[in-house]
Design a protein around this motif. Structure first.
Motif, PDB file in Angstrom:
ATOM      1  N   ARG A   1      19.548  26.465  10.718  1.00 45.33           N
ATOM      2  CA  ARG A   1      18.731  26.788  11.879  1.00 45.33           C
ATOM      3  C   ARG A   1      18.915  25.748  12.977  1.00 45.33           C
TER       4      ARG A   1
ATOM      5  N   GLU B   1      25.634  37.499  21.151  1.00 39.66           N
ATOM      6  CA  GLU B   1      24.343  37.893  20.563  1.00 39.66           C
ATOM      7  C   GLU B   1      23.234  37.006  21.102  1.00 39.66           C
ATOM      8  N   ASP B   2      22.052  37.609  21.230  1.00 39.71           N
ATOM      9  CA  ASP B   2      20.832  36.868  21.552  1.00 39.71           C
ATOM     10  C   ASP B   2      19.977  36.915  20.286  1.00 39.71           C
ATOM     11  N   VAL B   3      20.016  35.838  19.490  1.00 40.99           N
ATOM     12  CA  VAL B   3      19.353  35.826  18.190  1.00 40.99           C
ATOM     13  C   VAL B   3      17.841  35.717  18.393  1.00 40.99           C
TER      14      VAL B   3
ATOM     15  N   HIS C   1      14.515  36.500  12.822  1.00 38.90           N
ATOM     16  CA  HIS C   1      15.447  37.569  12.451  1.00 38.90           C
ATOM     17  C   HIS C   1      16.822  36.967  12.154  1.00 38.90           C
ATOM     18  N   PRO C   2      17.623  37.635  11.323  1.00 38.09           N
ATOM     19  CA  PRO C   2      18.943  37.093  10.996  1.00 38.09           C
ATOM     20  C   PRO C   2      19.905  37.202  12.170  1.00 38.09           C
ATOM     21  N   ALA C   3      20.858  36.253  12.184  1.00 38.54           N
ATOM     22  CA  ALA C   3      21.955  36.344  13.154  1.00 38.54           C
ATOM     23  C   ALA C   3      22.990  37.310  12.596  1.00 38.54           C
ATOM     24  N   LEU C   4      23.404  38.283  13.379  1.00 39.68           N
ATOM     25  CA  LEU C   4      24.263  39.362  12.883  1.00 39.68           C
ATOM     26  C   LEU C   4      25.730  39.202  13.286  1.00 39.68           C
TER      27      LEU C   4
ATOM     28  N   SER D   1      26.441  32.295  20.791  1.00 45.11           N
ATOM     29  CA  SER D   1      25.226  33.106  20.696  1.00 45.11           C
ATOM     30  C   SER D   1      24.046  32.272  21.158  1.00 45.11           C
TER      31      SER D   1
ATOM     32  N   VAL E   1      20.444  30.968  20.709  1.00 45.64           N
ATOM     33  CA  VAL E   1      19.560  30.775  19.554  1.00 45.64           C
ATOM     34  C   VAL E   1      18.356  29.935  19.993  1.00 45.64           C
TER      35      VAL E   1
ATOM     36  N   GLY F   1      15.659  29.163  15.244  1.00 43.37           N
ATOM     37  CA  GLY F   1      16.380  30.402  14.969  1.00 43.37           C
ATOM     38  C   GLY F   1      17.586  30.175  14.069  1.00 43.37           C
TER      39      GLY F   1
ATOM     40  N   PRO G   1      24.413  31.590  13.687  1.00 46.82           N
ATOM     41  CA  PRO G   1      25.335  32.606  13.160  1.00 46.82           C
ATOM     42  C   PRO G   1      26.551  31.978  12.466  1.00 46.82           C
TER      43      PRO G   1
END
Length: 410
Positions: free
Chosen positions: A55, A83-85, A89-92, A101, A103, A107, A110
């Motif tokens: 994290r 991505e906008d984490v 929620h999980p990073a995809l 991304s 974070v 958070g 990823p």
């Protein structure tokens, strides 16, 4: 007159430690919502890694550190935002070369990213790209799996007193109930014909009862349970009756006053009689605190003590013996003393340890220990003190500027 056969502080502690083996040390399981101030009765280990995912410790962009090499304000690196984490929620989307991304703090970082760039060192170029104007090394602002606690790692050890940080650690590893020591049940009996209640105006020769309140406060602050607090006149039969009732329900009985050898000093005889000859100490090589009585009622599992009637002496003996003993039996660690230097020369009592109350005075980056001098009958001697110095019985005194270790009373 029978002379007191005194023990050194070390001898008295050794005898008390052995006597404490006769006192049941009970435990109970409680929810952590009730744990503040309690003492852990067993080790607590982590059943899972904390955190369980990588994290971020900052708001910013998860990046491959190699992609930021050479980045400056004048020559930024442009990266694609994949991505906008969202927090919780999980990073995809994995982060590949030239990617990043967003974070938030806390958070999930990823896959592929190995560092974070604080948002202050970035500037959005468009909705899909960001300019990074600083270089970061691998691991920057990344909290790895298990970095806080690893699976099986000792989180809190037996003897730990639970405070806010400890409750937080328990919550982090999912421990909602803990095993703690049940407090010793303590009775405090103050004796003296001269004692009047706090709310009364003392007449000639009378004083307000201090020790019932002061010793009761000591008991509570140590984490023990005060179950009886009573002031009595110097009547041997009434004292014996009260002592007999107290030992039936208490783990520790404290009687202040009547411990010396005056005409009305009957505490030693009463305690010895009630305990069936259980008194093992009558006198300490300690100033203040010489007329101290120690014993144990083995049949009832109760430690007995006759403390000096003078308030500062009574509180000093409680601190050096019974606060110490409770910490010993519950496995609490020794407290770290504070290093200071004597502000002045001071003589000490020959042939006995001296417990010297001091006030700590800042002097630059150091601390001076200023002795607070006063007779043991004065409660202000301790109320003004930040702690105490224990001067060895073989020392003749302390010199100005000499380094000393200061420990707190309570």
């Amino acid at each position: 007159m029978k002379l007191l056969q005194v023990d050194t502080l070390e001898e008295a502690r050794s005898k008390l430690r052995k006597a404490a083996e006769q006192v049941p040390l009970r435990t109970e399981e409680i929810p952590i919502s009730q744990a503040f101030g309690r003492i852990l009765a067993q080790d607590v280990c982590a059943g899972e890694p904390i955190p369980s995912f990588r994290r971020s410790s900052v708001d910013g962009y998860a990046v491959r550190s190699a992609d930021t090499a050479g980045a400056t304000e004048s020559i930024p690196v442009f990266l694609e935002i994949v991505e906008d984490v969202a927090i919780g929620h999980p990073a995809l989307a994995p982060v590949g070369p030239g990617m990043c991304s967003y974070v938030p703090t806390g958070g999930m970082i990823p896959e592929g990213a190995d560092a974070m760039v604080m948002v202050e060192y970035s500037e959005l170029f468009d909705e899909n790209h960001v300019a990074i104007n600083t270089a970061v090394s691998s691991g920057r602002f990344v909290v790895d799996v298990g970095e806080d606690m690893k699976t099986g790692e000792l989180v809190l050890s037996r003897g730990t007193q639970i405070g806010p940080a400890q409750v937080g650690a328990l919550a982090a590893v999912g421990t909602d109930r803990i095993l703690v020591y049940r407090p010793w049940r303590v009775a405090v009996i103050s004796t003296g014909d001269e004692l009047v209640p706090v709310e009364s105006v003392p007449g000639p020769g009378q004083v307000r009862d201090i020790n019932t309140w002061a010793l009761g406060g000591c008991v509570a602050q140590c984490g023990m349970e005060l179950v009886l607090a009573r002031a009595l006149e110097d009547q041997e039969d009434r004292l014996e009756e009260t002592v007999r009732q107290a030992v039936e329900t208490c783990d520790l009985l404290l009687v202040s006053g009547g411990s010396s050898q005056g005409k009305k000093d009957v505490t030693m005889e009463v305690l010895d009689r009630v305990s069936g000859g259980g008194v093992f100490t009558h006198g300490l090589a300690l100033k203040p605190g010489k007329p101290t009585i120690l014993g144990c009622d083995r049949a009832e599992g109760t430690i007995l003590a006759g403390l000096p009637g003078h308030p500062s002496a009574a509180l000093t003996v409680f601190c050096l013996l019974f606060r110490w003993l409770w910490r010993q039996v519950t496995g609490q660690p020794e407290e770290t003393p504070v290093l200071a230097h004597m502000e002045t020369n001071l003589a000490s009592a020959a042939g006995k340890a001296t417990c010297l109350p001091v006030k700590l005075i800042p002097e630059g980056k150091a601390l001076l220990a200023r002795p607070i001098l006063g007779k043991s009958g004065l409660i202000t001697t301790l109320s003004e003190a930040d702690g105490y110095i224990l001067v060895d019985m073989n020392r003749e005194g302390l010199k100005k500027g000499e380094p000393v270790w200061v420990r707190r009373y309570f």
